[in-house]
Scaffold this active site. Structure first.
Site, short mmCIF file in Angstrom:
data_model
loop_
_atom_site.label_atom_id
_atom_site.label_comp_id
_atom_site.label_asym_id
_atom_site.label_seq_id
_atom_site.Cartn_x
_atom_site.Cartn_y
_atom_site.Cartn_z
N GLU A 147 0.82 -1.22 0.00
CA GLU A 147 0.00 0.00 0.00
C GLU A 147 0.86 1.28 0.00
O GLU A 147 0.79 2.10 0.91
CB GLU A 147 -0.96 0.01 1.19
CG GLU A 147 -2.01 -1.07 1.14
CD GLU A 147 -3.00 -1.00 2.29
OE1 GLU A 147 -4.13 -1.50 2.13
OE2 GLU A 147 -2.64 -0.45 3.36
N GLU A 304 -6.62 -7.31 -0.98
CA GLU A 304 -7.17 -7.15 0.37
C GLU A 304 -8.61 -6.66 0.28
O GLU A 304 -8.92 -5.76 -0.50
CB GLU A 304 -6.39 -6.10 1.18
CG GLU A 304 -5.05 -6.50 1.71
CD GLU A 304 -4.47 -5.41 2.61
OE1 GLU A 304 -5.25 -4.66 3.24
OE2 GLU A 304 -3.24 -5.30 2.67
#
Length: 661
Positions: A147, A304
């Site tokens: 991320e 995710e």
């Protein structure tokens, strides 16, 4: 290689648990149908307890255990969370916020993206990891970092300032070009020396807009440079192993220009979480999935999402019955060839201890676990869907530069938000079952019948020519208000609005009249307009809708213009949802765009096309049974039975996937 069929799993963090738990983990993974997990994402402090000293014993055991049980590893470089010893040795690597405060470590992503000390340490651990596991049979993919930019997209320290100046030198070449691009004659901001240029730190009034825009571009590129550097180290060690990093194409993140990032990856993957206050989060899933698929140019991986509640919103609620399954299969419908969660086992300690997981705190005697096992069976039944594509004849223009520029300070209205506008236009297409791609302004548009530009405030000359050329060549172009207003340097396009699109739209606006939050205007075809209005003068365009109240009564609000061989529409205001839906329905019908399948209200129909069959995903978000026509010879994949001819019935909250010959 990445497992056959649909990949299924999540972030696996066994270092958070005693070793005796690991055997139970892999046993339950097999029970759930898990075939790939991401490992090592936040393990830097354990792999390198002191600088240059490595301990891979734990990771060796974990990878061996996964391989023995037929579970593939998406092996991460642990660079998103440097250890405490690193910051004690290199405190200058900590990020500085806009107000000049140097932040502390004790969380994740607590580094400056321009820190040379961080870069050296990150590449060192990446190289050691890559060389050790390049040929490991469990490793099927590299997971670069985690991320990027989630918490440190911008750092305002002196190292960042120096890197920013180097980026600007590369972009502009000399100060004269920069001063012109930034319009520094305004407010005496002219620069005579590169060292005078600093990041747009906190100041007394509104900073220069082009300065801010270039800063956003630089920050995205600075993180991309780190990603590419790690990826190159991985490729040197294991050229045959694909690499990915998880994007965050979701409602609350806009820091990175993913059009620039996607071509640098072997596999595009995404993290997506729902906003708890969104009453129709299925639309957000669809929009995000279509955008990620467009970035990937085909199938992608969902790296995710959550089985239930997250832990970082003001109120974090569990998902409703059936929602876990609908969410996951909604992503598959939009092109995901893998479904993964954060995380495998719910943490009992740490910052995310109240974040849901595949194996919850309650253990296997829980609804989440039963849903996880059932989803594993569903994904196994959908194995043949992998690799299929998603044809679309409608494109929505999406550009991070335009988003950043539109949301800078001192706009005509701060109520105009990029994502709100895009979703407002996307939603009627979603409700109609129309397949949509997202495109950059410079994209090849030849395969589309209809192109929508809801909020293209900033567009460069080449992008504007590409879009107007699409219309003149026979396509249908629809442009939203305040689009085409500025060029790539955020300079207003003179001569009247909407700037770059005036000629193609056959209109000219001399003045803007944004509306107050509680203000609305009547429209001649019925309905109301809010948010925005402007004084449009037709220059060849026909008036489709005009205002019936307020100071602009009788002035065009929606126009249509025959431009070359095609048609260009202009929406100079923001119609209410029902009126906007009716207008876009008229436009797409005139353009010859049909839905994937006619469905009752509340039923989402999405098509993926394989070499030998079509795969029709039917998701019933409504409260009653719905019948949908299917082709003869169809098979219901999740039930494993032929459908026959005619229609299938989709129960409330259910998902059917129909294979059509």
């Amino acid at each position: 290689m990445i497992p056959e069929g649909i990949a299924y799993g999540g972030d696996y963090n066994p270092e958070q648990w005693p070793e005796e738990v690991w055997a139970e983990d892999v046993r339950l993974m097999r029970e759930a149908g898990v075939n790939m997990v991401s490992v090592n994402i936040f393990a830097w402090a354990l792999l390198e307890p002191r600088e240059g000293e490595y301990d891979f014993a734990r990771l060796d055991k974990i990878l061996a255990l996964l391989h023995e049980n037929g579970i593939a590893a998406d092996l991460a470089t642990p660079t998103a969370a440097p250890p405490a010893w690193f910051f004690r040795k290199h405190p200058q690597a900590l990020p500085v916020d806009r107000d000049g405060r140097r932040l502390s470590y004790g969380s994740r992503q607590t580094f400056c993206p321009s820190s040379s000390a961080y870069r050296e340490a990150a590449l060192r651990i990446t190289r050691v990891l890559a060389e050790r596991y390049a040929d490991h049979p469990a490793v099927v993919m590299w997971h670069v970092h985690n991320e990027y930019g989630c918490h440190n997209a911008e750092c305002y320290c002196d190292a960042s300032a120096e890197a920013f100046r180097a980026w600007l030198r590369s972009r502009y070449g000399d100060l004269e070009a920069l001063n012109h691009a930034w319009g520094t004659a305004f407010w005496s901001q002219w620069y005579y020396d590169w060292d005078e240029i600093i990041p747009p730190r906190a100041t007394g009034a509104v900073p220069n807009p082009t300065h801010q825009l270039d800063w956003r571009r630089f920050c995205s590129d600075a993180l991309l440079a780190l990603c590419k550097a790690e990826r190159e180290v991985l490729r040197e060690a294991a050229p045959a192993v694909p690499a990915t990093t998880n994007f965050m194409v979701m409602y609350n993140f806009d820091a990175l220009d993913y059009w620039r990032w996607a071509p640098e990856l072997d596999v595009v993957s995404n993290d997506h979480y729902l906003r708890s206050t969104d009453p129709e989060s299925q639309i957000d899933i669809a929009l995000s999935g279509d955008l990620v698929r467009s970035l990937a140019g085909g199938p992608w991986l969902l790296m995710e999402h959550s089985t239930g509640a997250v832990n970082w919103q003001p109120v974090n609620r569990a998902k409703n019955p059936g929602e876990l399954r609908r969410n996951a299969l909604g992503h598959v419908a939009r092109g995901a060839d893998g479904i993964a969660y954060f995380q495998w086992r719910a943490a009992k300690a740490g910052a995310e201890q109240w974040h849901s997981a595949m194996l919850p705190h309650a253990g296997t005697d829980s609804q989440i676990w039963r849903d996880v096992v059932a989803l594993g069976a569903d994904l196994k039944a959908l194995a043949e869907v992998r690799g299929s594509t998603s044809p679309a004849s409608v494109a929505v223009v999406w550009d991070w530069n335009a988003r950043w520029a539109l949301e800078l300070p001192s706009q005509p209205s701060e109520s105009v938000r990029y994502l709100d506008m895009v979703r407002a236009w996307y939603e009627p297409l979603w409700r109609s079952g129309v397949a949509v791609d997202f495109v950059h302004p410079s994209a090849d548009l030849s395969r589309y019948r209809l192109v929508l530009a809801p909020a293209l405030y900033l567009v460069d000359d080449a992008g504007a020519e590409n879009l107007t050329g699409f219309a003149s060549g026979g396509g249908t172009l629809v442009v939203g208000f305040h689009s085409g207003a500025v060029d790539t340097n955020c300079h207003v396009r003179l001569g009247g609005y909407p700037g770059a699109f005036r000629e193609a739209l056959g209109v000219s606006t001399d003045e803007l009249f944004p509306l107050l939050p509680d203000e609305s205007l009547g429209l001649s075809g019925g309905g109301t307009a809010s948010l925005w209005s402007e004084r449009v003068a037709p220059a060849g365009a026909e008036t489709v809708t005009s205002y019936t109240s307020g100071p602009l009564t009788g002035v065009p609000a929606v126009t249509r213009y025959t431009y070359g061989e095609g048609v260009a529409w202009y929406l100079a205001t923001h119609p209410d949802p029902e009126t906007l839906a009716g207008l876009l329905d008229r436009i797409r019908r005139e353009a010859g765009v049909e839905p994937v399948r006619e469905t009752p209200d509340g039923v989402e129909a999405v098509l993926r096309r394989g070499e030998d069959a079509d795969y029709l995903f039917l998701i019933n978000h409504g409260e009653r049974d719905a019948e949908v026509e299917v082709r003869a010879g169809a098979t219901e994949l999740l039930a494993g039975k032929p459908v026959g001819a005619g229609a299938v019935t989709v129960a409330p909250g259910d998902v059917l996937v129909v294979r059509e010959p």
